[in-house]
Design an enzyme around this catalytic site. Structure first.
Site, PDB file in Angstrom:
ATOM      1  CG  HIS A 185      -4.185   9.382  25.170  1.00 38.79           C
ATOM      2  ND1 HIS A 185      -4.571   8.519  24.187  1.00 38.79           N
ATOM      3  CD2 HIS A 185      -4.675  10.586  24.827  1.00 38.79           C
ATOM      4  CE1 HIS A 185      -5.274   9.186  23.273  1.00 38.79           C
ATOM      5  NE2 HIS A 185      -5.347  10.449  23.643  1.00 38.79           N
ATOM      6  CG  LEU A 192      -7.648  -7.867  22.099  1.00 34.69           C
ATOM      7  CD1 LEU A 192      -7.411  -6.440  21.627  1.00 34.69           C
ATOM      8  CD2 LEU A 192      -9.074  -8.009  22.657  1.00 34.69           C
ATOM      9  N   GLY A 223     -10.234 -14.540  19.751  1.00 29.19           N
ATOM     10  CA  GLY A 223     -11.271 -14.622  18.723  1.00 29.19           C
ATOM     11  C   GLY A 223     -11.668 -13.298  18.094  1.00 29.19           C
TER      12      GLY A 223
END
Lengths: 423, 608
Positions: free
Chosen positions: B273, B292, B296
């Site tokens: 990509h 992340l 949480g």
């Protein structure tokens, strides 16, 4: 694909050529490129200033911090430049952890100067950020608090008003000149599909801006719009990325087809090799082998996608298998033929090429004690998987075959178990 | 950007740049979901208008085709999604004009390789006008049981397997289109399935971001948990981290960022990509996963454990009573396409045409099994191509050379013969090349140009039956048939046709046997004794020598030779050759700008 770094020589070539087109003013930039194939006499004939002025020479290899690393030579004559280049051409250097040979140099007139300005433009999601400082040069990081940055949202015209915060503190006599210079460079940045541009530093020669050091990145997907403007542009591999013959073969194959074929050897002695369909999935397979603690056994990264035809898959698979089976050492190896659940690629068709390659390489696979693990879903996957199972029986190589009922990376775990099992 | 649902069971789209398969897949999905209206209202195919026939279940429907985006939007004011299958070169321009239509709310761009600066224009416009861009470089997205973009979720089998024909409780967003399909499957395995799934595309700057969609999912009551598959490169995941930290996302988020392997590469690496490029430490998969986790989100230790944490998170929601059990429905059976059924070996269908001389299905066209490239590389001539396509075999060089000589000799015979005359008259009437050519060709028959075939037939018959030239000629006379291949308007016994002499000389030098020609010469000797103009003409020479070619080469069975003569191959040779001349006459008249031809009265006998 996407953002590509270009050499300083090309950055300056584009700047000079298009600055003139856009503003009517020609920057007095002179630069020459020196590589292994350069004939110094011919070059001196083509660029007479080389013999008449004092020169600067430095590697043009997409890495920075050249001054700090002692790779820049100042105030030389042309003969000294030739000696400097000769001593370093093809020699390996290490820059921020990447090792590679120096293959390209840039030679320019030596410009004694006092002012060193910093200019940087980066394309961002919602616009472009432009940074400027009157304290540029080698110490830019130490003087970072003096760098002023503005953000120009997409579609907003770049007027003197917008530019004002950058040049507010400049002395009056140079302010207008630098304001104008930044505006032209920004127009050029957008017009040529730059995604990154940096001059550190540029200076003033006879009151006119002159870039001493420059870096650039172009968006290569915009090549179709810029064929003429970019001219004969080169997109060199990242510094330190040296391709071996198998990698360059696949790279060549990749450039010829509309499909995508990628192959990088990570560890030629690795015992887990991958051949994975899909840009997203291929990364995840390599991740998983590493995340499960066997990064050191991962032989390669390999991706095929965009519906390559059978012949392309065949050639591609041959190379992967050749590398995976090189120098058998009596210990087991695993080949992971993986992939997610395809949206529209015909699985049976792409597997045909892999199967043909596996058949051809039967004895090599056996000599390397290769175990093959297959997982794939998508259109026509049942047929593709059935063919793989039949192949295993036919050539007598252990093949485990899974479809979408199994997790995608389950075969990574199996491959690890295979190579770690006793004998 | 919209803050809630993008699609519903009545959403309709306009499809730019006609592609049969993705549209059919959308309509099949509609049928599977029990939608009453097809999800594609109209197709835009620049420069074309009319209708495209597609299946909606068992029925065929005609979907209107428009030549411009404006016309399509005017005709279908309720269609608010624009699915853009244009190439990377034109995707940006068509997308911006779609965004500018007041009726369009969502634009999905499939093409990979749209320039960054173009996408940025789209992003700016969409933000300013509260519209949504999905992609570029994406497969699209799906709202289970409601609406599907293009090829999303692959085959019907897969859609059924993943229960995408009815809504579940999971909102999913990823960069990768291929991986989105994989995750639909994973999610269906361990939860009640997808509510909505979006692939934002692999570019550096996608039109809408992971966090855009997560925030939207948070506002959709039916979505109970959110699954995110990110990727190294870029900073988009950090917007999500911020949103989590600020408490803007109240539903459980399970996330994984792929690309942990980037650190195994010794230099900077660009994965498949465009956006997946190793950059600074912040852009690494490891850093994003950690951020992340700290904010949480539920983040597994590897992709392999992703499924387990999705399962655990879902089961916890079930325990907490936050999931309403999904009412299971059985989707209707979609009639299988004939092609698919044949491919899978379930049904067979008779073909309607049989062909044995050429095949254009492989890498390159083949003439009688010989690929085009070998024909060029091995220096084949027109004669060789004729042997492959007419006789289905490679003939020796002397044979193909003979065929070429025949073609050269028969290519033209001046402007006065009936074929050329007709062509000239037609060309002068202002008709096109093909009309002029065929008007000439149409004169070829028993009286004009047919003699080669007949000469071969009669000479062969007589020789094979062992008739002496005397018996042959006299029997023809009795039947009232002129011997074909004998007789010339100008040439005489003492002034032979040069062309005939050349052909005979070539054959005597190269052919293993010339017995048919010798027979024709004997016939000529007899006819010359009757009249001085009854010489063997070029038709007779070609006809008899062709018999020698067939019989002498040893490459044809007797049966094949009979058939070749019977079908009239030699007439084909004349038609082919004379076409060269007729085309020449057409061009000649056009170049000379000749006016309409009118035959003069003086040249017609008007009589009662």
């Amino acid at each position: 694909m996407a953002r590509k770094k270009i050499r300083e020589y090309d950055s300056k070539r584009l700047l000079k050529e298009h600055f003139k087109r856009i503003s009517g003013y020609e920057l007095p930039i002179k630069s020459a490129q020196v590589t292994e194939s350069t004939d110094f006499n011919e070059l001196a004939e083509k660029e007479p200033w080389l013999s008449s002025s004092k020169l600067v020479v430095k590697p043009d290899m997409l890495f920075g911090k050249r001054g700090k690393s002692g790779l820049v030579a100042l105030n030389l004559d042309f003969a000294q430049v030739a000696i400097f280049v000769k001593e370093r051409l093809g020699k390996e250097v290490e820059m921020s952890g990447c090792k590679g040979p120096i293959t390209t140099f840039i030679v320019e007139p030596f410009i004694p100067h006092n002012e060193e300005f910093y200019l940087n433009i980066v394309s961002d999601r919602l616009g472009c950020s432009i940074s400027f400082s009157e304290c540029g040069g080698i110490e830019i990081e130490e003087n970072w608090d003096k760098v002023k940055t503005i953000f120009v949202p997409t579609g907003v015209p770049f007027t003197s008003e917008v530019c004002a915060p950058l040049v507010a503190t400049l002395p009056l006599e140079i302010k207008a000149e630098i304001d104008g210079f930044i505006k032209v460079v920004f127009t050029l940045f957008q017009d040529l599909d730059f995604t990154f541009l940096e001059m550190n530093p540029f200076t003033l020669v006879n009151g006119k801006p002159y870039p001493l050091d420059m870096r650039g990145e172009l968006d290569d997907t915009a090549a179709f719009k810029n064929f003429k403007k970019w001219g004969n542009i080169e997109f060199p591999l990242p510094f330190g990325r040296v391709m071996n013959t198998t990698e360059s073969f696949i790279h060549g194959l990749d450039e010829k087809t509309s499909a995508s074929l990628k192959f990088t050897v990570l560890n030629p002695k690795g015992r887990i090799w991958t051949m994975v369909a899909g840009g997203g999935a291929s990364v995840i397979y390599a991740d998983t082998v590493g995340d499960l603690g066997f990064a050191n056994e991962l032989g390669n990264y390999a991706e095929y996608s965009g519906a390559p035809n059978e012949e392309e898959v065949l050639q591609y698979a041959r190379v992967v298998i050749d590398c995976a089976t090189a120098d058998p050492d009596g210990r087991k190896r695993a080949l992971v033929v993986g992939g997610g659940i395809a949206n529209f690629t015909d699985v049976a068709a792409t597997f045909n090429g892999i199967i043909r390659a596996l058949k051809e390489k039967e004895s090599k696979l056996k000599a390397a004690r290769m175990h093959i693990y297959v997982r794939r879903g998508g259109p026509n996957y049942q047929r593709g998987l059935a063919k793989m199972r039949t192949l295993g029986e036919e050539i007598g190589i252990p093949i485990e075959v899974y479809g979408p009922e199994a997790t995608m990376t389950g075969i990574c775990k199996e491959a690890i178990q295979c190579i770690t099992a006793a004998a | 950007m919209a803050t809630g649902q993008l699609f519903s069971r009545t959403t309709q789209a306009l499809f730019y740049n006609y592609k049969q398969l993705p549209i059919q897949r959308m309509l099949d999905f509609d049928f599977l979901c029990g939608r009453e209206t097809p999800s594609v209202a109209g197709i835009i195919n620049p420069g074309a208008e009319g209708f495209q026939k597609l299946f909606f279940g068992q029925e065929e429907i005609a979907i209107p085709v428009h030549s411009t985006i404006e016309a399509a939007c005017a005709a279908h004011p309720t269609a608010d999604v624009f699915i853009n299958f244009a190439s990377f070169r034109s995707a940006a321009a068509s997308s911006i004009s779609a965004l500018k239509q007041p009726t369009i709310r969502v634009v999905a761009i499939i093409a990979e390789g749209v320039p960054e600066s173009d996408t940025k224009q789209l992003i700016a416009y969409a933000r300013a006008n509260n519209k949504v861009v999905i992609g570029p470089a994406t497969v699209g997205g799906i709202q289970a049981g409601a609406f599907k973009i293009g090829d999303t979720a692959g085959t019907i089998d897969n859609i059924i397997q993943c229960k995408l024909y009815r809504p579940g409780s999971v909102g999913f967003v990823s960069k990768s289109g291929g991986m989105s399909n994989e995750l639909y499957n994973t999610i269906a395995r361990v939860t009640d399935g997808i509510y909505e799934g979006i692939a934002i595309g692999g570019d550096v700057f996608p039109g809408s971001t992971l966090s855009d969609h997560v925030l939207r999912f948070n506002n959709i009551p039916q979505v109970k948990m959110i699954v995110v598959l990110g990727e190294l490169g870029g900073r988009d995941e950090y917007s999500l981290v911020e949103a989590l930290k600020q408490g803007k996302v109240t539903k459980p988020v399970v996330a994984w960022v792929s690309g942990t392997c980037a650190r195994l590469f010794k230099s900077e690496v660009q994965f498949g990509h465009a956006g997946a490029k190793s950059g600074g430490e912040l852009e690494s998969a490891q850093a994003k996963n950690q951020a992340l986790r700290d904010a949480g989100a539920v983040v597994p230790t590897s992709y392999e454990a992703f499924e387990i944490v999705i399962k655990e998170t879902f089961e916890k929601l079930v325990e907490e009573g936050k999931i309403t059990p999904v009412k299971e429905v059985t989707p209707p059976q979609i009639p299988e396409d004939l092609n698919t059924a044949i491919k899978s070996g379930k049904v067979r269908a008779p073909t309607h045409i049989i062909s044995t001389i050429s095949d254009d299905r492989g890498e390159e066209p083949c003439y009688a099994g010989v690929p085009m490239s070998s024909i060029v590389e091995q220096g084949y001539g027109v004669g060789d191509v004729i042997s492959l396509l007419w006789f289905k075999r490679s003939l020796p060089r002397y044979c193909t050379q003979f065929i070429e000589i025949c073609i050269m000799l028969c290519a033209d015979h001046g402007p006065c013969v009936s074929g050329a005359h007709n062509t000239i008259v037609t060309a002068r009437a202002g008709k096109d090349l093909v009309s002029s050519l065929v008007s000439g060709l149409l004169t070829i028959g028993p009286r004009f140009g047919g003699a080669i075939d007949d000469a071969a037939r009669y000479f062969k018959d007589a020789y094979d039956r062992g008739l002496t030239p005397y018996e042959f000629v006299e029997s023809m006379k009795k039947k009232g048939i002129r011997v074909p291949g004998i007789g010339h308007r100008i040439k005489r016994g003492d002034n032979r046709d040069k062309r005939v002499e050349l052909l005979q000389e070539f054959a005597r030098t190269h052919f293993p046997s010339v017995r048919y020609m010798e027979y024709a010469v004997q016939v000529e000797t007899y006819t010359l004794s009757k009249a001085n103009n009854l010489v063997l003409n070029v038709d007779g020479a070609i006809g008899s020598l062709f018999l020698d070619l067939l019989a002498g080469s040893g490459l044809f069975t007797k049966q094949e030779i009979d058939e070749i003569v019977e079908i009239g191959y030699l007439n084909g040779l004349f038609v082919l050759a004379r076409s060269i001349g007729l085309i020449g006459h057409t061009f000649d008249q056009k170049r000379l700008k000749q006016p309409l031809y009118r035959h003069p009265w003086e040249d017609v006998l008007y009589t009662k």
